[in-house]
Scaffold this motif. Structure first.
Motif, mmCIF file in Angstrom:
data_model
loop_
_atom_site.group_PDB
_atom_site.id
_atom_site.type_symbol
_atom_site.label_atom_id
_atom_site.label_comp_id
_atom_site.label_asym_id
_atom_site.label_seq_id
_atom_site.Cartn_x
_atom_site.Cartn_y
_atom_site.Cartn_z
ATOM 1 N N GLN A 142 0.823 -1.209 0.000
ATOM 2 C CA GLN A 142 0.000 0.000 0.000
ATOM 3 C C GLN A 142 0.856 1.257 0.000
ATOM 4 N N ALA A 200 4.095 1.627 -0.924
ATOM 5 C CA ALA A 200 5.168 1.712 -1.916
ATOM 6 C C ALA A 200 5.019 2.857 -2.909
ATOM 7 N N PRO A 201 3.815 3.131 -3.457
ATOM 8 C CA PRO A 201 3.725 4.190 -4.465
ATOM 9 C C PRO A 201 3.418 5.577 -3.913
ATOM 10 N N LEU A 202 3.264 5.706 -2.598
ATOM 11 C CA LEU A 202 2.726 6.949 -2.043
ATOM 12 C C LEU A 202 3.806 8.024 -1.886
ATOM 13 N N PRO A 221 9.000 10.483 -0.860
ATOM 14 C CA PRO A 221 8.337 9.168 -0.867
ATOM 15 C C PRO A 221 8.027 8.724 0.555
ATOM 16 N N LYS A 237 7.875 12.003 -9.584
ATOM 17 C CA LYS A 237 8.350 10.623 -9.648
ATOM 18 C C LYS A 237 9.452 10.393 -8.623
ATOM 19 N N GLU A 268 15.035 6.566 -7.498
ATOM 20 C CA GLU A 268 15.726 5.484 -6.794
ATOM 21 C C GLU A 268 17.230 5.767 -6.842
#
Length: 308
Positions: A159, A161-163, A196, A293, A296
């Motif tokens: 849940q 990970a993309p927030l 992130p 975005k 990483e």
């Protein structure tokens, strides 16, 4: 003499003895301190009778130091803005008092936070040195965000990970109880930054919860839903088995990794007891979010180097 390292809490935090940082350490000793910092996330070095110049010199071995902006209305005791005056003193050395702008601004520091997470390039390391301490209260608490992430269930990890979250200094000052905060001024002084919710540590590659009181909202969530999620995660991260409480002694130097921990100051009698700390903060590794975005990182150990 070799350094001695003793772990202080179940999952993190360590004490190092056997070094005097008033003189520049050898490259071998610096590497050992830095490796301990990466492994244990919080490092306590007792008995470091540092001048401000020596404190600055040691901080710069970790990387470029962050220069704080001057906040309007603040009665500055130390003009060098690479040093944060974490004290309850006015510029003349008297007690500023609980009703001073300085005291109101500092209320947010009693909430769990990561230094400068509201900056596009958030903090790498913070180094806090104790000159005068409160005999009662005034502790600093730390929590382990690596262990906090590792102990989440897989559904929650998926849940999160993309927030992406917005971190804001103005938000945390109001939330901390600063009734004198000029929100519009603080938003211009320190514009919010996107971070992130789960961050990859750029030197260890570990996944880390990146949360705290500076989080104002989560993209794509209603305000109440986002606030509830952040509070749930902070409550999870700050369970007792993941918290180290540092009870200060004069000349303690405590270094922590803002990418792997949260911290908060505990209350003390600001009206009657002098407490004087100085902090330097090392700038981080660059933005974590660009154009919406998550970036990483190219995982590698920072090259900390003693000048030739």
């Amino acid at each position: 003499m070799p350094l001695t390292i003793r772990q202080l809490a179940p999952t993190f935090a360590a004490e190092i003895r056997g070094v005097d940082l008033r003189s520049t350490p050898s490259q071998q000793v610096l590497d050992e301190i830095y490796d301990t910092f990466l492994k244990y996330r919080v490092v306590v070095l007792p008995g470091q009778a540092l001048s401000m110049e020596q404190h600055l010199d040691f901080g710069e071995l970790f990387g470029p130091l962050h220069v704080l902006p001057t906040v309007k209305g603040m009665d500055l005791r130390i003009k060098n803005r690479a040093i944060d005056d974490v004290s309850n003193l006015a510029s003349d050395g008297s007690l500023a008092g609980a009703n001073s702008p300085k005291a109101f601004f500092a209320l947010g520091n009693q909430l769990w936070h990561s230094d400068l997470s509201f900056c596009e390039n958030p903090a790498h390391a913070s180094m806090l040195h104790a000159s005068e301490i409160a005999e009662e209260g005034g502790e600093t608490q730390f929590c382990d965000l690596v262990a906090a992430y590792e102990t989440l269930d897989e559904a929650t990890k998926a849940q999160l990970a993309p927030l992406i979250a917005e971190h804001s200094l103005a938000h945390s000052r109001v939330r901390g109880g600063d009734s004198q905060a000029d929100v519009e001024y603080l938003l211009k002084l320190r514009p919010p930054a996107m971070q992130p919710l789960v961050r990859t540590h750029p030197e260890t590659g570990e996944k880390v919860l990146y949360i705290g009181a500076h989080v104002a909202r989560i993209e794509g969530m209603e305000a109440e839903e986002g606030e509830a999620l952040i509070q749930k995660l902070i409550d999870h991260a700050t369970q007792s088995e993941r918290v180290y409480t540092h009870r200060w002694a004069v000349n303690d130097l405590v270094i922590w990794d803002n990418r792997q921990t949260l911290h908060r100051g505990r209350p003390y009698d600001v009206d009657n007891v002098r407490r004087v700390m100085h902090r330097v903060t090392v700038d981080g590794d660059g933005p974590n979010v660009v154009e919406g975005k998550v970036i990483e990182p190219d995982v590698r150990r920072r090259d900390v180097r003693v000048p030739a």
